[in-house]
Design a protein around this motif. Sequence first.
Motif, mmCIF file in Angstrom:
data_model
loop_
_atom_site.group_PDB
_atom_site.id
_atom_site.type_symbol
_atom_site.label_atom_id
_atom_site.label_comp_id
_atom_site.label_asym_id
_atom_site.label_seq_id
_atom_site.Cartn_x
_atom_site.Cartn_y
_atom_site.Cartn_z
ATOM 1 N N GLU A 1 0.976 -1.425 0.223
ATOM 2 C CA GLU A 1 -0.108 0.517 -0.198
ATOM 3 C C GLU A 1 0.866 1.281 -0.272
ATOM 4 O OE1 GLU A 1 -3.155 2.873 -0.139
ATOM 5 O OE2 GLU A 1 -3.139 0.283 -0.385
ATOM 6 N N ALA A 2 2.156 1.636 0.802
ATOM 7 C CA ALA A 2 2.628 1.954 1.176
ATOM 8 C C ALA A 2 3.844 2.568 -0.519
ATOM 9 C CB ALA A 2 3.751 1.845 2.301
ATOM 10 N N LEU A 3 4.198 1.978 -1.047
ATOM 11 C CA LEU A 3 4.825 1.751 -2.315
ATOM 12 C C LEU A 3 3.927 1.351 -3.423
ATOM 13 C CD1 LEU A 3 7.477 -0.530 -1.225
ATOM 14 C CD2 LEU A 3 7.511 1.987 -1.418
ATOM 15 N N GLY A 4 2.606 1.740 -3.663
ATOM 16 C CA GLY A 4 1.844 1.840 -4.515
ATOM 17 C C GLY A 4 1.409 0.831 -5.549
ATOM 18 N N LEU A 5 2.182 -1.033 -4.820
ATOM 19 C CA LEU A 5 2.403 -1.720 -5.016
ATOM 20 C C LEU A 5 0.985 -2.487 -5.178
ATOM 21 C CD1 LEU A 5 6.226 -2.194 -4.076
ATOM 22 C CD2 LEU A 5 5.192 -1.434 -6.280
ATOM 23 N N ASP A 6 1.489 -4.059 -5.927
ATOM 24 C CA ASP A 6 -0.210 -5.052 -5.840
ATOM 25 C C ASP A 6 0.427 -5.764 -5.075
ATOM 26 O OD1 ASP A 6 -1.643 -3.589 -7.178
ATOM 27 O OD2 ASP A 6 -0.909 -4.623 -9.645
ATOM 28 N N GLU A 7 1.801 -5.933 -5.255
ATOM 29 C CA GLU A 7 2.489 -7.097 -3.939
ATOM 30 C C GLU A 7 3.488 -6.935 -3.790
ATOM 31 O OE1 GLU A 7 3.377 -10.785 -6.702
ATOM 32 O OE2 GLU A 7 0.459 -10.609 -6.116
ATOM 33 N N VAL A 8 4.005 -8.327 -2.787
ATOM 34 C CA VAL A 8 5.559 -7.886 -2.147
ATOM 35 C C VAL A 8 6.238 -9.232 -2.338
ATOM 36 C CG1 VAL A 8 6.913 -6.726 -0.150
ATOM 37 C CG2 VAL A 8 5.492 -5.442 -1.357
ATOM 38 N N ASP A 9 7.290 -9.051 -2.849
ATOM 39 C CA ASP A 9 8.685 -10.081 -2.734
ATOM 40 C C ASP A 9 8.417 -10.472 -1.188
ATOM 41 O OD1 ASP A 9 10.227 -12.619 -2.544
ATOM 42 O OD2 ASP A 9 10.718 -12.367 -4.971
ATOM 43 N N PRO A 10 8.125 -11.247 -0.326
ATOM 44 C CA PRO A 10 9.081 -11.804 0.777
ATOM 45 C C PRO A 10 9.934 -10.846 1.191
ATOM 46 C CG PRO A 10 8.159 -13.651 -0.228
ATOM 47 C CD PRO A 10 7.425 -12.601 -0.581
ATOM 48 N N ASP A 11 11.257 -11.220 -0.327
ATOM 49 C CA ASP A 11 12.280 -11.367 0.159
ATOM 50 C C ASP A 11 12.756 -10.411 -1.090
ATOM 51 O OD1 ASP A 11 12.567 -14.074 1.646
ATOM 52 O OD2 ASP A 11 11.650 -15.289 -0.397
ATOM 53 N N THR A 12 12.753 -9.570 -0.924
ATOM 54 C CA THR A 12 12.970 -8.473 -1.291
ATOM 55 C C THR A 12 12.715 -7.194 -0.739
ATOM 56 O OG1 THR A 12 12.424 -9.071 -4.025
ATOM 57 C CG2 THR A 12 12.662 -6.421 -3.804
ATOM 58 N N GLY A 13 14.432 -6.632 -0.512
ATOM 59 C CA GLY A 13 14.740 -5.219 0.066
ATOM 60 C C GLY A 13 13.168 -4.870 0.428
ATOM 61 N N PHE A 14 12.756 -3.772 1.081
ATOM 62 C CA PHE A 14 11.944 -2.582 1.331
ATOM 63 C C PHE A 14 12.331 -1.512 0.576
ATOM 64 C CE2 PHE A 14 9.380 0.804 3.843
ATOM 65 C CZ PHE A 14 8.707 0.832 3.022
ATOM 66 N N PHE A 15 14.139 -0.724 -0.065
ATOM 67 C CA PHE A 15 14.437 0.063 -0.236
ATOM 68 C C PHE A 15 14.325 -0.064 -2.038
ATOM 69 C CE2 PHE A 15 15.336 0.909 3.709
ATOM 70 C CZ PHE A 15 15.110 1.978 3.724
ATOM 71 N N ASP A 16 15.029 -1.540 -1.988
ATOM 72 C CA ASP A 16 15.029 -2.066 -3.538
ATOM 73 C C ASP A 16 13.392 -2.165 -4.046
ATOM 74 O OD1 ASP A 16 18.027 -2.918 -3.047
ATOM 75 O OD2 ASP A 16 17.470 -5.014 -2.388
ATOM 76 N N LEU A 17 12.493 -1.536 -3.529
ATOM 77 C CA LEU A 17 10.969 -2.078 -4.014
ATOM 78 C C LEU A 17 10.216 -0.531 -3.782
ATOM 79 C CD1 LEU A 17 9.504 -4.574 -0.972
ATOM 80 C CD2 LEU A 17 9.970 -5.069 -3.499
ATOM 81 N N GLY A 18 11.995 -0.189 -3.709
ATOM 82 C CA GLY A 18 11.653 1.818 -4.007
ATOM 83 C C GLY A 18 10.703 2.562 -2.712
ATOM 84 N N ALA A 19 11.217 2.075 -1.379
ATOM 85 C CA ALA A 19 11.035 2.975 -0.430
ATOM 86 C C ALA A 19 11.991 3.701 -0.250
ATOM 87 C CB ALA A 19 10.806 1.416 0.559
ATOM 88 N N SER A 20 12.113 4.505 0.744
ATOM 89 C CA SER A 20 12.353 5.979 0.693
ATOM 90 C C SER A 20 12.128 6.550 2.172
ATOM 91 C CB SER A 20 12.014 7.152 0.565
ATOM 92 O OG SER A 20 10.835 8.101 0.620
ATOM 93 N N SER A 21 13.676 6.775 3.084
ATOM 94 C CA SER A 21 12.986 6.879 4.983
ATOM 95 C C SER A 21 11.668 7.736 4.931
ATOM 96 C CB SER A 21 14.460 8.013 5.214
ATOM 97 O OG SER A 21 15.877 7.407 4.645
ATOM 98 N N GLY A 22 11.333 8.160 4.609
ATOM 99 C CA GLY A 22 9.865 8.502 4.871
ATOM 100 C C GLY A 22 8.866 7.246 4.610
ATOM 101 N N THR A 23 8.797 6.273 3.649
ATOM 102 C CA THR A 23 8.541 5.371 3.404
ATOM 103 C C THR A 23 8.504 4.301 4.444
ATOM 104 O OG1 THR A 23 8.586 5.379 1.100
ATOM 105 C CG2 THR A 23 7.323 3.523 1.943
ATOM 106 N N VAL A 24 9.163 4.326 5.231
ATOM 107 C CA VAL A 24 9.976 3.878 6.610
ATOM 108 C C VAL A 24 9.159 4.278 7.983
ATOM 109 C CG1 VAL A 24 11.119 2.765 8.204
ATOM 110 C CG2 VAL A 24 11.448 2.651 5.847
ATOM 111 N N VAL A 25 8.907 5.700 7.560
ATOM 112 C CA VAL A 25 7.963 5.843 8.798
ATOM 113 C C VAL A 25 6.671 5.549 8.715
ATOM 114 C CG1 VAL A 25 7.777 8.558 9.978
ATOM 115 C CG2 VAL A 25 10.257 8.034 9.307
ATOM 116 N N GLN A 26 6.649 5.876 7.766
ATOM 117 C CA GLN A 26 4.883 5.801 7.362
ATOM 118 C C GLN A 26 4.435 4.568 7.781
ATOM 119 O OE1 GLN A 26 3.889 5.822 2.953
ATOM 120 N NE2 GLN A 26 1.833 5.777 3.227
ATOM 121 N N VAL A 27 5.554 3.628 7.317
ATOM 122 C CA VAL A 27 4.412 2.026 7.451
ATOM 123 C C VAL A 27 5.336 1.475 9.715
ATOM 124 C CG1 VAL A 27 5.380 1.387 5.218
ATOM 125 C CG2 VAL A 27 6.766 0.696 6.794
#
Length: 86
Positions: A28-54
Amino acid sequence: MPEPSGDAGAVLDLDGPAGEVIAAVWAEALGLDEVDPDTGFFDLGASSGTVVQVVHVLRGRWPDLKLVQVFSHPTVAQLTELLDDA
């Protein structure tokens, strides 16, 4: 890069298996349909601000979750393991 919704967790159910909850909040935070459980949060496009949000959303279920824990456990699988043990 997908535009984050800015409202992660607004309609998300925080009950259920930890991995599914974490993946749903991240997606939801990254605007993705799904997240691979073994892919890093930042590799998915997250920023420090996204970390705060989640972290803010996930504290609805895990109130002791710290920002640094997302940085040190950057995949859904790793964070799930940490929070399942908490």
